[in-house]
Design a protein around this motif. Structure first.
Motif, short mmCIF file in Angstrom:
data_model
loop_
_atom_site.label_atom_id
_atom_site.label_comp_id
_atom_site.label_asym_id
_atom_site.label_seq_id
_atom_site.Cartn_x
_atom_site.Cartn_y
_atom_site.Cartn_z
N THR A 91 -77.64 107.95 44.39
CA THR A 91 -76.66 108.01 43.31
C THR A 91 -77.38 108.11 41.97
O THR A 91 -78.61 108.26 41.93
N THR A 92 -76.62 108.04 40.91
CA THR A 92 -77.23 108.13 39.59
C THR A 92 -77.68 106.74 39.12
O THR A 92 -77.20 105.73 39.62
N ARG A 93 -78.56 106.74 38.11
CA ARG A 93 -79.02 105.44 37.58
C ARG A 93 -77.86 104.66 36.99
O ARG A 93 -77.76 103.45 37.13
N GLU A 94 -76.97 105.39 36.33
CA GLU A 94 -75.84 104.71 35.69
C GLU A 94 -74.98 104.02 36.75
O GLU A 94 -74.57 102.87 36.59
N THR A 95 -74.74 104.71 37.83
CA THR A 95 -73.89 104.13 38.87
C THR A 95 -74.58 102.94 39.52
O THR A 95 -73.95 101.92 39.80
N VAL A 96 -75.85 103.06 39.77
CA VAL A 96 -76.52 101.95 40.44
C VAL A 96 -76.56 100.73 39.51
O VAL A 96 -76.48 99.59 39.96
N ARG A 97 -76.60 101.00 38.23
CA ARG A 97 -76.58 99.89 37.26
C ARG A 97 -75.24 99.15 37.38
O ARG A 97 -75.18 97.93 37.35
N MET A 98 -74.19 99.93 37.51
CA MET A 98 -72.87 99.29 37.63
C MET A 98 -72.72 98.61 38.99
O MET A 98 -72.17 97.52 39.11
N LEU A 99 -73.24 99.27 40.00
CA LEU A 99 -73.17 98.67 41.34
C LEU A 99 -73.95 97.37 41.41
O LEU A 99 -73.56 96.43 42.10
N ALA A 100 -75.05 97.36 40.69
CA ALA A 100 -75.90 96.17 40.73
C ALA A 100 -75.18 94.94 40.21
O ALA A 100 -75.58 93.81 40.47
N ALA A 101 -74.11 95.18 39.47
CA ALA A 101 -73.36 94.04 38.94
C ALA A 101 -72.26 93.57 39.89
O ALA A 101 -71.61 92.58 39.65
N GLN A 102 -72.08 94.33 40.97
CA GLN A 102 -71.02 93.96 41.92
C GLN A 102 -71.43 92.72 42.69
O GLN A 102 -72.60 92.59 43.09
N PRO A 103 -70.47 91.86 42.99
CA PRO A 103 -70.83 90.65 43.72
C PRO A 103 -71.68 90.85 44.99
O PRO A 103 -72.65 90.14 45.16
N PRO A 104 -71.42 91.84 45.81
CA PRO A 104 -72.27 91.91 47.01
C PRO A 104 -73.72 92.28 46.69
O PRO A 104 -74.60 92.09 47.51
N LEU A 105 -73.95 92.82 45.51
CA LEU A 105 -75.30 93.30 45.20
C LEU A 105 -75.93 92.58 44.02
O LEU A 105 -77.04 92.88 43.63
N ASN A 106 -75.23 91.64 43.46
CA ASN A 106 -75.74 91.10 42.20
C ASN A 106 -76.64 89.88 42.37
O ASN A 106 -77.03 89.27 41.39
N GLY A 107 -76.98 89.53 43.59
CA GLY A 107 -77.92 88.44 43.78
C GLY A 107 -79.16 88.95 44.47
O GLY A 107 -79.18 90.04 45.04
N VAL A 108 -80.21 88.18 44.39
CA VAL A 108 -81.44 88.57 45.08
C VAL A 108 -81.23 88.47 46.58
O VAL A 108 -81.56 89.35 47.34
N ASN A 109 -80.64 87.34 46.98
CA ASN A 109 -80.36 87.18 48.40
C ASN A 109 -78.88 87.42 48.63
O ASN A 109 -78.04 86.63 48.24
N THR A 110 -78.55 88.52 49.23
CA THR A 110 -77.15 88.86 49.40
C THR A 110 -76.64 88.57 50.81
O THR A 110 -75.60 89.05 51.20
N SER A 111 -77.37 87.80 51.54
CA SER A 111 -76.92 87.52 52.90
C SER A 111 -75.66 86.68 52.85
O SER A 111 -75.49 85.84 51.98
N SER A 112 -74.75 86.96 53.77
CA SER A 112 -73.51 86.21 53.78
C SER A 112 -73.71 84.86 54.46
O SER A 112 -72.88 83.99 54.41
N SER A 113 -74.79 84.68 55.13
CA SER A 113 -75.06 83.39 55.75
C SER A 113 -76.55 83.14 55.62
O SER A 113 -77.30 83.95 55.10
N SER A 114 -76.98 82.02 56.12
CA SER A 114 -78.41 81.73 56.03
C SER A 114 -79.16 82.29 57.23
O SER A 114 -80.32 82.00 57.45
N ALA A 115 -78.46 83.11 57.99
CA ALA A 115 -79.09 83.65 59.20
C ALA A 115 -80.32 84.47 58.88
O ALA A 115 -80.42 85.08 57.82
#
Ligand SMILES: C[S@@+](CC[C@H](N)C(=O)[O-])C[C@H]1O[C@@H](n2cnc3c(N)ncnc32)[C@H](O)[C@@H]1O
Length: 608
Positions: free
Chosen positions: A201-225
């Motif tokens: 995708t474009t840099r602009e889009t990835v910047r916006m995506l990076a702010a989305q909850p599923p992607l906005n943390g370093v560890n995005t795992s839904s569990s500690s698995a």
């Protein structure tokens, strides 16, 4: 006639003031061009989305006081409409207005092989969107970083990487896209328990995506698995993945992967599954921006897709390249075998052909909705709607969810699915009870089409002839089935005509539509018929019957489309207060007005 690229998969919401659908029965006779209609009988233009066979899935209309007759060209009409909408957006923002609400839309979720497909309901894609949480804005502005970090602590924690080599992972979309913007490969290494997510995708889009909850943390795992690449829908494992909602390996797995004669691998129920059971909650491995998908030269896109896959974790990479690539006319499978040496660098080995083939065969078209306070550089087809405290945007991608990829097609499937933008996951539910040993299936094409059209779409998209029960009926039963489909299409046109000239729509006709869906075993779409029945009963002022169908619509619709849909909101409102709903007695009122007007004009005639 070519319409501007990026023509609405979903345009901004337009129908806040009009619970209208395109009255195509009126327009068809006149002039209909792709996604725009010239309908002199109406004072406003229409744009709509279509399924792959040209069936109208949903439309957008707005009384903009345009002199439609002066806009005989759909391209021009589209541009003017877009401009008007943007103006309206700006004004709404200036006025601090609430987000424009929406009354209907074409719920779509498309498997985007050669032929993208759309499922429908009159319920637009642009419902209320994921809103950005406080504290994520700074991250929204953060540039995705290369994998080698040496700077601050926050930099070293970034999960985003780009393949090394300046510019090597970027290409420009060249054809038919508005901005010819540069698309690059980005990888989020922590996504989905560190299995990873690769984006083109474009840099602009990835910047916006990076702010989305599923992607906005370093560890995005839904569990500690721990990372479990091998369980991610692997053909050799029992179904389910680390992101799964209902499969999972082990004794209580709902399904297992098996060779299905004539179909390759498929998933088969290992125990009874009740209607409504969540089967999967799958995360994507690769997502390609629709603009790159459509606008980039194939050879270039292949290279980027190959690089994208190369950036995934080893397990996921292997799994990705092991997926079916038969939907592509050139998969490179002869050369690459299992693909890139079992998950190697697509670029070096066949220039990503195998990976591209997997993408073409397995990708779903999905719409990511996101909010961002940041600027919009006009980069790509970003649909913008006015929102409180920022712009809500959405963007289409083609995404592969490896776990979902083993599901074969059926024209009356037992599973339905929708993309949940808030979690970036594909949610898959059972739409009817399923017995152990039954194959789990989804539909790849619009199932409300005659057999010949379904077959031709499947053939051109995935190169197979469907042998599902609906396609292999005895000739006389097949003719019945096709007749029912034609009747369904006709009924939908009638019921979707909310204009004052409409006389055909009645609650009884809507109930007939329900019956036809049942006879065709189209559980996967039946909420559409319930929706229409609820509106028709409310339209004649029968709140009790309207409530019955509204409940049925919600019961099925929530599983198949999720909460974030205007039709869900509409049905909830109807249940809360039928008389306050826009549809209350709307058919009766219109007919009364008409007969009064007729009476008046007859009187006038007599007096003359
Ligand atoms: C998304 S994959 C489905 C899983 C695939 N069978 C596999 O082995 O991985 C799509 C491919 O599966 C095959 N397929 C899916 N549904 C089918 C069906 N109903 N009949 C025959 N082949 C089918 C086609 O080869 C199609 O290109």
């Amino acid at each position: 006639m070519q319409l501007p690229a990026g023509l609405p998969v979903a345009l901004p919401a337009l129908t806040s003031t009009l619970p209208l659908r395109p009255p195509l029965n009126a327009c068809q006779a006149l002039e209909v061009q792709q996604h725009a209609a010239i309908c002199p009988a109406y004072s406003y233009p229409f744009l709509w989305t279509e399924d792959e066979s040209g069936g109208v899935l949903g439309g957008l209309g707005l009384n903009l006081n345009l002199n439609w007759h002066r806009l005989p060209d759909p391209v021009l009409a589209y541009l003017v409409l877009k401009q008007k909408l943007e103006e309206r957006e700006r004004q709404a923002e200036l006025a601090g207005a609430e987000e424009v609400s929406e009354s209907r839309d074409p719920g779509h979720l498309a498997r985007s092989g050669t032929v993208p497909v759309t499922e429908s309901l009159n319920d637009s894609e642009d419902g209320s969107s994921v809103s950005l949480e406080e504290g994520t804005h700074s991250q929204a502005k953060e540039e995705p970083r290369r994998s080698t970090h040496s700077g601050s602590e926050s930099e070293s924690k970034s999960p985003w990487t780009e393949p090394p080599g300046p510019g090597s992972s970027c290409r420009r979309a060249a054809r038919g896209v508005p901005s010819q913007s540069e698309h690059c490969v980005f990888t989020h290494t922590a996504f989905n328990n560190r299995l990873g997510l690769a984006l083109v995708t474009t840099r602009e889009t990835v910047r916006m995506l990076a702010a989305q909850p599923p992607l906005n943390g370093v560890n995005t795992s839904s569990s500690s698995a721990q990372p479990q690449p091998g369980l991610h829908g692997s053909a050799t494992n029992q179904g389910g993945s680390s992101g799964s909602g209902g499969g999972g390996g082990g004794a209580d797995a709902l399904y297992t992967a098996k060779e299905i004669p004539g179909k390759g691998l498929g998933l088969v129920a290992t125990r009874p599954i009740r209607a409504g059971t969540k089967i999967m909650d799958a995360r994507p491995a690769v997502m390609v921006d629709d603009e790159a998908w459509r606008g980039m030269r194939r050879a270039e896109l292949q290279v980027l897709v190959g690089m994208a896959v190369g950036g995934l974790s080893e397990g996921l990479k292997k799994e990705f390249v092991s997926l079916d690539s038969s939907g592509s006319d050139d998969t490179g499978s002869g050369q690459n075998g299992s693909g890139s040496d079992g998950g190697g660098k697509g670029m070096e080995n066949g220039q990503g052909r195998r990976e591209y083939g997997v993408m073409v065969t397995n990708a779903f078209r999905v719409t990511v909705k996101f909010a961002a306070g940041g600027h919009d550089n006009g980069d790509g087809v970003v649909h913008v709607r006015g929102g409180v405290g920022g712009k809500v945007k959405e963007k289409d991608f083609h995404a592969v969810f490896p776990e979902v990829s083993r599901l074969n097609h059926d024209c009356a499937p037992n599973l339905g699915y929708y993309f949940d933008s808030a979690t970036l996951s594909q949610k898959v539910y059972a739409v009817r009870d399923i017995l152990p040993g039954e194959e789990l299936t989804v539909s790849y094409v619009d199932v409300i089409q005659p057999r010949s059209i379904r077959q031709s779409r499947l053939h051109s998209g995935w190169s197979f002839a469907c042998t599902c029960p609906r396609c292999t009926l005895e000739p006389h039963l097949l003719a019945e089935s096709d007749d029912r489909v034609a009747q369904m299409q006709q009924l939908r046109r009638e019921l979707d005509d909310y204009s004052s000239t409409s006389t055909a729509a009645t609650p009884e006709r809507a109930e007939l539509l329900v019956i036809l869906y049942e006879l065709e075993h189209l559980h996967v779409r039946i909420y559409e018929a319930y929706y229409r029945a609820a509106l028709e009963w409310n339209g004649v002022g029968d709140a009790a019957r309207a409530a019955k169908y509204a409940r049925l619509c919600l019961d099925k619709g929530l599983l198949l489309r999720g909460e974030d849909r205007p039709f869900v909101k509409s049905m909830r409102e109807l249940l809360k207060d039928a008389k306050a709903h826009w549809s209350w007695r709307f058919r009766v009122k219109k007919r009364q007005r008409e007969s009064e007007a007729e009476g008046g004009s007859r009187e006038g005639d007599t007096n003359r």
